[in-house]
Write a protein that holds these residues in place. Sequence first.
Motif, mmCIF file in Angstrom:
data_model
loop_
_atom_site.group_PDB
_atom_site.id
_atom_site.type_symbol
_atom_site.label_atom_id
_atom_site.label_comp_id
_atom_site.label_asym_id
_atom_site.label_seq_id
_atom_site.Cartn_x
_atom_site.Cartn_y
_atom_site.Cartn_z
ATOM 1 N N UNK A 1 -35.550 13.511 30.149
ATOM 2 C CA UNK A 1 -34.392 13.368 31.020
ATOM 3 C C UNK A 1 -34.287 12.029 31.729
ATOM 4 N N UNK A 2 -35.406 11.323 31.881
ATOM 5 C CA UNK A 2 -35.397 10.147 32.755
ATOM 6 C C UNK A 2 -35.854 8.856 32.081
ATOM 7 N N UNK A 3 -36.881 8.915 31.246
ATOM 8 C CA UNK A 3 -37.349 7.701 30.566
ATOM 9 C C UNK A 3 -36.235 7.131 29.704
ATOM 10 N N UNK A 4 -36.278 5.826 29.459
ATOM 11 C CA UNK A 4 -35.161 5.127 28.811
ATOM 12 C C UNK A 4 -35.549 4.646 27.413
ATOM 13 N N UNK A 5 -34.613 4.739 26.454
ATOM 14 C CA UNK A 5 -34.940 4.500 25.045
ATOM 15 C C UNK A 5 -34.674 3.070 24.578
ATOM 16 N N UNK B 1 -27.959 -2.353 28.189
ATOM 17 C CA UNK B 1 -27.540 -2.137 26.807
ATOM 18 C C UNK B 1 -26.661 -3.276 26.297
ATOM 19 N N UNK B 2 -26.286 -4.210 27.164
ATOM 20 C CA UNK B 2 -25.547 -5.385 26.700
ATOM 21 C C UNK B 2 -26.433 -6.288 25.853
ATOM 22 N N UNK B 3 -27.742 -6.313 26.165
ATOM 23 C CA UNK B 3 -28.693 -7.139 25.427
ATOM 24 C C UNK B 3 -29.829 -6.327 24.808
ATOM 25 N N UNK B 4 -29.823 -5.010 24.994
ATOM 26 C CA UNK B 4 -30.894 -4.142 24.516
ATOM 27 C C UNK B 4 -32.245 -4.564 25.095
ATOM 28 N N UNK B 5 -32.309 -4.592 26.428
ATOM 29 C CA UNK B 5 -33.525 -4.956 27.155
ATOM 30 C C UNK B 5 -33.811 -3.903 28.219
ATOM 31 N N UNK B 6 -35.078 -3.564 28.371
ATOM 32 C CA UNK B 6 -35.506 -2.675 29.440
ATOM 33 C C UNK B 6 -36.275 -3.493 30.466
ATOM 34 N N UNK C 1 -40.558 -6.631 31.268
ATOM 35 C CA UNK C 1 -39.364 -6.682 30.425
ATOM 36 C C UNK C 1 -39.762 -6.275 29.008
ATOM 37 N N UNK C 2 -38.938 -5.429 28.360
ATOM 38 C CA UNK C 2 -39.291 -4.915 27.036
ATOM 39 C C UNK C 2 -38.084 -4.902 26.115
ATOM 40 N N UNK C 3 -38.366 -5.016 24.811
ATOM 41 C CA UNK C 3 -37.340 -4.852 23.782
ATOM 42 C C UNK C 3 -38.046 -4.549 22.468
ATOM 43 N N UNK C 4 -37.274 -4.081 21.486
ATOM 44 C CA UNK C 4 -37.807 -3.894 20.132
ATOM 45 C C UNK C 4 -36.927 -4.704 19.191
ATOM 46 N N UNK C 5 -37.518 -5.678 18.545
ATOM 47 C CA UNK C 5 -36.783 -6.605 17.694
ATOM 48 C C UNK C 5 -36.601 -6.045 16.291
#
Length: 734
Positions: A22-26, A134-139, A153-157
């Motif tokens: 419910x809370x963690x972000x994908x 979600x504009x840049x796909x960055x957490x 800062x995180x992302x999956x390339x």
Amino acid sequence: MDKRYILKYNRPSEKTYKGWEEEALPLGNGYIGAKIFGLINEEIIQFNEKSLWSGGPNGIDDYQAGNDDYRFESLRNVQKLLKAGKINKAREMAESKLIGPQNSQYGKYLSFGEIDIKYNDSDTISNFERGLDISDSLHYTKYLSDGKNIERESFISYPDNVFVMHLKNEKKQTITINLNLTNYLVDSDENSKMKVGDSTFFEKGILLSGYVCENNLRFSAYLEIETDGRIENDHGLKISNFNDVKIYLSAKTNYIQNPKLNYKDDKINLNEDVKNIVKTAILKGYQKIKENHIKDYKNLFDRVKLNISEYDDRYMDEILEEYKIKQNNYLEELYFQYGRYLLISSSRAGKNALPANLQGIWNAVDNPPWNSDYHLNVNLQMNYWPAYITNLSETAIPLINYVDDLRFYGRKCAEKYAGIISNDDEENGWMVHTQATIFGWTAPGWNYYWGWAPTSNAWIIQNVYDYFKYTLDYEILRNKIYPMLKETVKFWNSFLIYDEKSDRYVVSPSYSPEHGDISIGNTYDQSLVHDLFSNYLEVAKIMNDTDYIEDVRIKMSKLRPIHINSKGMIKEWYEEDSSDFNASKIEKNHRHISHLVGLFPGKIFDYDEKYKNAARMSLEDRGDGGTGWSKAYKINLWAKLSDGDRAHKLLRELLVNSTLKNLWDTHPPFQIDGNFGAVSGIANMLVSYKQGEIIPLPALPKSWKDGEVIGLKVFNKEVNIKWKNGKVIDFKVI
């Protein structure tokens, strides 16, 4: 018109499965998915790789993807009993014979592992914020710890196939972190023995490798760090005296999309592969990888812009709570773009790429709901409804390849259940039912009333054919899509039987997904075959192929899928008004709306207004309740009926009652098709197509008084629309 879309929160997720759901972000790149909890003085990154499954052949010479017994004789007997009106005996035989096995060969989508990070730091915390841009796909996660800035800062390339996290510590000497890579599950099942993994530690890295017990599918994940601090290695990585730590991870299995090789490539050196991917990324450098990631992502995401609101900078909890009593166009605009983000993140083209499953790409347990598989009686189709209209056709490539792959064992299903035999050099027909896996499972489910769904092949081919209609890619049409479509037509040309009583060619036995009783030629099945035949006649002309034209025309003319009952509604079952119809199995507010498949995503209703009026009455009768995906489906249906306010009411219902704090759709539990279906519904409220004409704002709700949309697609055309006071002031077709 550009604005940033950020899901922001001022508190961390719970460290539970509920917190994961419910809370963690994908994050995701189509292969690797991750859920980030955004914690204080620690972090959990639960990750997946889409091909990590139990079940499948496992070297079994006689693996039949569930099609283990010859059931064609039983099918013929059921058909004869139905024709003779012996419904009870037909039902009894179908329940015992027209089913598939329930065994471990079916399998489940598995959680891969976790990156666990623990900080040795102060508990004096302020200014906490975590979010998903979600504009840049960055957490990101950021807060002050005893007055010093802590940031992640995180992302999956997708271009580099790596997960990357950048940790920043403002004061070098004050923090130590301990980092590990594990198989630990957020909601661990102690009885789960589905996979075995061991960690190997290196100076700057950790290798997690192992195999799935049930099928010997191998998996490997490699993590390496880059830091200006000191590294110690003791059953984990300890980093101290740092300002900067960068974490790189890649994960793979030896799965391949090749049923002839038991879906496994035993020659691949997985450990070296994942290490090489990570080390290559490190050589490129963090900034370059990040730039490549954002450029690749925005090339897809930025194609469609929707503007019906001002930017809302508040935290999501506050926005969602207020939305229960007050309209917020920004939340609806954000939800639209978030669905596009989820599709990009869970379905990308590439070698052995798989489509988005019931949970997209995200799963935290080894026993996920409905195995986190592929359901083909609406759910997989709904996953890809937004792909074409919102200008993301590339995301459907994994679906096309997957369906093409399904045909291999689908021919086994056609042989065992329908008596249709294909030799090595023939493609005479394939069959698939409600549930499928990455290992070609095509047999019916183990319960007739949810598991028998032979028109699933016709419906999913509709999604496949749309790729050509929206891209006009003639090469993929010739080499892949047309052979798939034609073989599906060959199956139905053989499978349909003539019913003298109704003067129709019918699907028998017939079942309206998860609703009602066994029957002959119900609206759902007849509509899907009609749509398949219509598409075939359209494309066969392009291909200069006349092989089945006459057969298809004759049978299509006698399918007659749509009928109106005595109450003025669309019939779900042809027999509805007869005296021997079993009304006891009808649920007034059932979640499935299968009898309206010809309204959307089909096109049968486009040519007769009386059908649309009857469909409106059917929708009124069925009500606005239902699970998340059901509400999403109804948004599309009301949009096709040009009722924007009713479609918008369903959107509000979805956001208020079927949406979690991280904006994931809940069935319950979490199921991603509702997100995707709603995106499609919003797009269909803004643009439509009927008998050769593109229609702007066919179902605009009053609450979207002023706005603009850029980049939606109607077949191979891009559409831009601007409106004021509900009226179009600029309309371009490109």
